[in-house]
Write a protein that holds these residues in place. Structure first.
Motif, PDB file in Angstrom:
ATOM      1  N   TYR A  97       0.829  -1.208   0.000  1.00 25.59           N
ATOM      2  CA  TYR A  97       0.000   0.000   0.000  1.00 25.59           C
ATOM      3  C   TYR A  97       0.864   1.259   0.000  1.00 25.59           C
ATOM      4  O   TYR A  97       0.569   2.226  -0.702  1.00 25.59           O
ATOM      5  CB  TYR A  97      -0.946   0.015   1.201  1.00 25.59           C
ATOM      6  CG  TYR A  97      -1.880  -1.174   1.213  1.00 25.59           C
ATOM      7  CD1 TYR A  97      -2.831  -1.338   0.219  1.00 25.59           C
ATOM      8  CD2 TYR A  97      -1.793  -2.140   2.219  1.00 25.59           C
ATOM      9  CE1 TYR A  97      -3.678  -2.428   0.207  1.00 25.59           C
ATOM     10  CE2 TYR A  97      -2.636  -3.229   2.227  1.00 25.59           C
ATOM     11  CZ  TYR A  97      -3.577  -3.372   1.212  1.00 25.59           C
ATOM     12  OH  TYR A  97      -4.412  -4.450   1.211  1.00 25.59           O
TER      13      TYR A  97
ATOM     14  N   TYR B 256       2.436   1.622  -3.452  1.00 26.78           N
ATOM     15  CA  TYR B 256       1.443   2.139  -4.402  1.00 26.78           C
ATOM     16  C   TYR B 256       1.203   3.630  -4.166  1.00 26.78           C
ATOM     17  O   TYR B 256       1.085   4.410  -5.118  1.00 26.78           O
ATOM     18  CB  TYR B 256       0.129   1.385  -4.291  1.00 26.78           C
ATOM     19  CG  TYR B 256       0.217  -0.072  -4.672  1.00 26.78           C
ATOM     20  CD1 TYR B 256       1.118  -0.527  -5.631  1.00 26.78           C
ATOM     21  CD2 TYR B 256      -0.615  -1.011  -4.074  1.00 26.78           C
ATOM     22  CE1 TYR B 256       1.187  -1.856  -5.978  1.00 26.78           C
ATOM     23  CE2 TYR B 256      -0.560  -2.344  -4.419  1.00 26.78           C
ATOM     24  CZ  TYR B 256       0.351  -2.769  -5.364  1.00 26.78           C
ATOM     25  OH  TYR B 256       0.424  -4.089  -5.702  1.00 26.78           O
TER      26      TYR B 256
ATOM     27  N   THR C 290       4.241   5.604  -5.407  1.00 28.34           N
ATOM     28  CA  THR C 290       4.261   5.628  -6.869  1.00 28.34           C
ATOM     29  C   THR C 290       3.171   6.548  -7.413  1.00 28.34           C
ATOM     30  O   THR C 290       3.416   7.350  -8.330  1.00 28.34           O
ATOM     31  CB  THR C 290       4.070   4.209  -7.426  1.00 28.34           C
ATOM     32  OG1 THR C 290       5.052   3.344  -6.862  1.00 28.34           O
ATOM     33  CG2 THR C 290       4.187   4.191  -8.935  1.00 28.34           C
TER      34      THR C 290
END
Length: 124
Positions: A33, A36, A39
């Motif tokens: 998580y 992500y 990113t």
């Protein structure tokens, strides 16, 4: 919030992305998580600068609020853990180191001192 130059904004964006990457290593359970999120934030900052500006404004507002809260918490802890016990000890000791309490005699203290040149060399 004061206006910032572009270099400071890029630094703040970089810190946010790297911070979430570091959190992914610290909290192994939630690692994907955080990766992500880092990113996604990096892509938003690169591809959608106006959205990145809003995220930065929100980030700095949260930092301002946390700074306001933390300063009050830290000052409260310093007062009650250090200053208050020290004041109680001084009050219990019945001493008057600052000569704040009125005494029956005069508070005037006579100081017979002959000033010399070295007294004025470093007056602070």
């Amino acid at each position: 919030m004061q206006t910032q130059n572009p270099v400071d904004k890029i630094k703040a964006q970089f810190v946010m992305v790297v911070g979430f990457l570091v959190l992914s290593f610290v909290f192994k359970t939630y690692q994907p998580y955080f990766i992500y999120l880092a990113t996604g934030l990096g892509l938003v900052f690169l591809l959608l600068p106006p959205v990145g500006e809003l995220i930065l404004k929100l980030w700095f507002k949260i930092a301002e609020i946390l700074g306001w809260i933390n300063s009050r918490v830290i000052l409260t802890l310093v007062f009650y853990l250090f200053l208050f016990p020290l004041a109680v000890l001084f009050r219990l000791s019945q001493k008057n180191p600052l000569q704040l309490k009125k005494t029956p005699e005069s508070l005037f203290t006579t100081r017979n001192h002959q000033y010399e040149g070295k007294d004025l060399e470093n007056i602070w």
